[in-house]
Write an enzyme that holds these catalytic residues in place. Structure first.
Site, mmCIF file in Angstrom:
data_model
loop_
_atom_site.group_PDB
_atom_site.id
_atom_site.type_symbol
_atom_site.label_atom_id
_atom_site.label_comp_id
_atom_site.label_asym_id
_atom_site.label_seq_id
_atom_site.Cartn_x
_atom_site.Cartn_y
_atom_site.Cartn_z
ATOM 1 N N LYS A 257 0.840 -1.197 0.000
ATOM 2 C CA LYS A 257 0.000 0.000 0.000
ATOM 3 C C LYS A 257 0.882 1.257 0.000
ATOM 4 O O LYS A 257 2.054 1.207 0.391
ATOM 5 C CB LYS A 257 -0.874 0.024 1.260
ATOM 6 C CG LYS A 257 -1.899 -1.084 1.353
ATOM 7 C CD LYS A 257 -2.657 -0.987 2.675
ATOM 8 C CE LYS A 257 -3.695 -2.096 2.795
ATOM 9 N NZ LYS A 257 -4.821 -1.904 1.879
ATOM 10 N N ARG A 331 -10.282 -11.781 1.672
ATOM 11 C CA ARG A 331 -11.114 -12.864 1.134
ATOM 12 C C ARG A 331 -10.386 -14.199 1.192
ATOM 13 O O ARG A 331 -11.014 -15.261 1.295
ATOM 14 C CB ARG A 331 -11.552 -12.519 -0.290
ATOM 15 C CG ARG A 331 -10.450 -12.427 -1.309
ATOM 16 C CD ARG A 331 -10.800 -11.561 -2.511
ATOM 17 N NE ARG A 331 -10.836 -10.151 -2.145
ATOM 18 C CZ ARG A 331 -11.134 -9.173 -2.989
ATOM 19 N NH1 ARG A 331 -11.442 -9.452 -4.235
ATOM 20 N NH2 ARG A 331 -11.150 -7.914 -2.574
#
Length: 480
Positions: A257, A331
């Site tokens: 990020k 996920r």
């Protein structure tokens, strides 16, 4: 902070708050009416005005607190506003007099007290130079309740404690809260009757949890799976399962990020935090339902052993995933936890919570969390619980058309789709791991676990979102 319910206000009280309905300022006595007029106070929920008076040579501090139309949420907001106003004011005790609020009942008083309690949470653990005038002073709220302690107050307190637990977990720094210490923080739930089970890395490897372990392999912090089971319902009845994403810090892994704002990724375990807080609330009020909370706990870091974009992992279900973006890690954690939950606990219903996608924040901002569900009735129940608890949900679609966006040419699926419909394709990914016949809902709470401004019953920071929603969902649909 201690909430006490008394028959009437002590005449010697030097700090008194008067809840007032919207439009009710005109019926106040001359002194309070003047204070309302000077502050343009109209009784809107959460509005506060104050004045001072001399009574028998003693100075008194008088506050008007707006309760709006008198709904449960208005009263909670009013109680929270009172706590916020006086928390660091130097006041130790405030008395609350409902005599100017029109007709109120025990539910109204309980709601006001609940809001006051919720707003009291704060984290000062690491502040060593906190100025005296910034330290909390408010210790006691004395509420005039002629009928005594309102019915349901003990249960409301238990839920508030669950919310505070979640807020603390979410707010803790990542060098303090990581998978192993998260598990340690939850050990006290056993004292409430919650059965705890912990899986370590070796056990998860033996079970084939290649997706969850793939996320964790770049960190020196060992992953954990924590199951918390409350057996308050009929013996043998299938439980409701709450599943939480617990990425205690998310750098994005190799798909790292940007540096700006990465510190906020300590709250990427907000789903797991909400599940732990909900289990504390449900057990604390002795809910008559069978509920299990399962959280997958990992840290996503980019070292030389980290999962790479392009890797293929095999999940516990046997399905394979082409990992195109290591920052779509939540996920991968959830899919293995959902599989394990079904195999071990055989739930009738699964609700997963995750700070899963930035796309959800773009879609809904910080007012609603997104809900995806394979059953309309379940979706309706959760949305209704969200409205009642003010943890609101907005439904998004599931469709085979979106499902095709995550098909991979070399594996069963890829872990990201195109830029568009990012929240939907994430939900479609998780759906592939839900067994046929199991009712399932996915709550993407990315915009709700943390706020940069004050909310109705919380200060800026960790919100505790999800705890009251899940508790209300259980209370309304699974208890007699």
């Amino acid at each position: 902070m201690d909430i006490q319910f008394v028959a009437q206000i002590d005449a010697s009280a030097d700090v008194v708050a008067f809840p007032v309905r919207k439009g009710g300022a005109g019926a106040l006595d001359a002194l309070l009416g003047a204070a309302a007029a000077q502050a343009r106070f109209d009784g809107a929920a959460g509005a506060v005005a104050e004045t001072a008076a001399i009574d028998g040579g003693v100075a008194k501090r008088l506050l008007l607190v707006g309760i709006g139309e008198g709904s449960e949420q208005d009263l909670e907001r009013a109680g929270a506003a009172l706590t916020a106003r006086l928390q660091t004011s130097g006041v130790a005790t405030v008395h609350v007099d409902f005599s100017n609020a029109g007709t109120v009942d025990a539910d109204d008083i309980r709601a006001f007290a609940t809001g006051a309690t919720l707003r009291d949470w704060r984290l000062d653990t690491y502040r060593t130079r906190l100025a005296d005038n910034a330290k909390p002073s408010l210790k006691t709220i004395m509420i005039a309740a002629p009928g005594g302690t309102p019915a349901g107050w003990a249960e409301a307190q238990a839920v508030a404690e669950g919310v505070a637990f979640t807020q603390t977990l979410v707010a803790e720094p990542p060098n303090i809260l990581y998978p192993e210490s998260f598990v340690e923080r939850c050990q006290h739930l056993a004292e409430l009757g919650v059965e705890l089970e912990v899986l370590d890395e070796r056990q998860m490897k033996a079970l084939g949890m290649g997706a969850l372990l793939g996320v964790a392999q770049g960190s020196t912090r060992a992953p954990r799976l924590l199951a918390m089971r409350w057996n308050g319902g009929e013996p043998g009845a299938k439980p409701v399962a709450f599943v939480g994403k617990g990425v205690t810090f998310d750098t994005g892994g190799i798909s790292i990020k940007p540096a700006a704002g990465m510190d906020m990724m300590k709250w990427d375990m907000g789903g797991a935090g909400a599940v732990a807080g909900a289990m504390k609330a449900i057990a604390g009020r002795k809910a008559k339902a069978n509920v299990v909370g399962i959280v997958g706990l990992v840290e996503n870091m980019p070292d030389g052993n980290a999962m790479r974009p392009g890797d293929i992992v095999t999940t516990m279900s046997g399905q394979t995933v082409e990992v195109l973006n290591t920052d779509a890690e939540g996920r991968l954690v959830l899919c293995d936890v959902v599989t394990w939950t079904q195999k071990v606990h055989e739930p009738a219903v699964i609700v997963d919570l995750a700070t899963l996608t930035g796309a959800m924040v773009i879609s809904l901002g910080h007012e609603y969390a997104g809900i995806f569900a394979n059953d309309d009735g379940l979706a309706d129940q959760l949305i209704a619980a969200g409205e009642a608890s003010n943890n609101k949900l907005w439904r998004f679609p599931l469709s085979a058309a979106y499902d095709k966006l995550i098909d991979s040419p070399i594996a069963d699926m890829k872990n990201v789709g195109p830029r568009e419909a990012g929240s939907i394709t994430a939900a479609q990914f998780i759906k592939r791991y839900v067994d046929e016949g199991v009712k399932w809902a996915h709550l993407d709470i990315a915009g709700m676990a943390w706020h940069d401004k004050d909310g109705p019953v919380y200060a800026k920071g960790a919100t505790g979102y999800g705890v009251r929603l899940l508790d209300r969902f259980i209370a309304d649909n699974f208890e007699g």
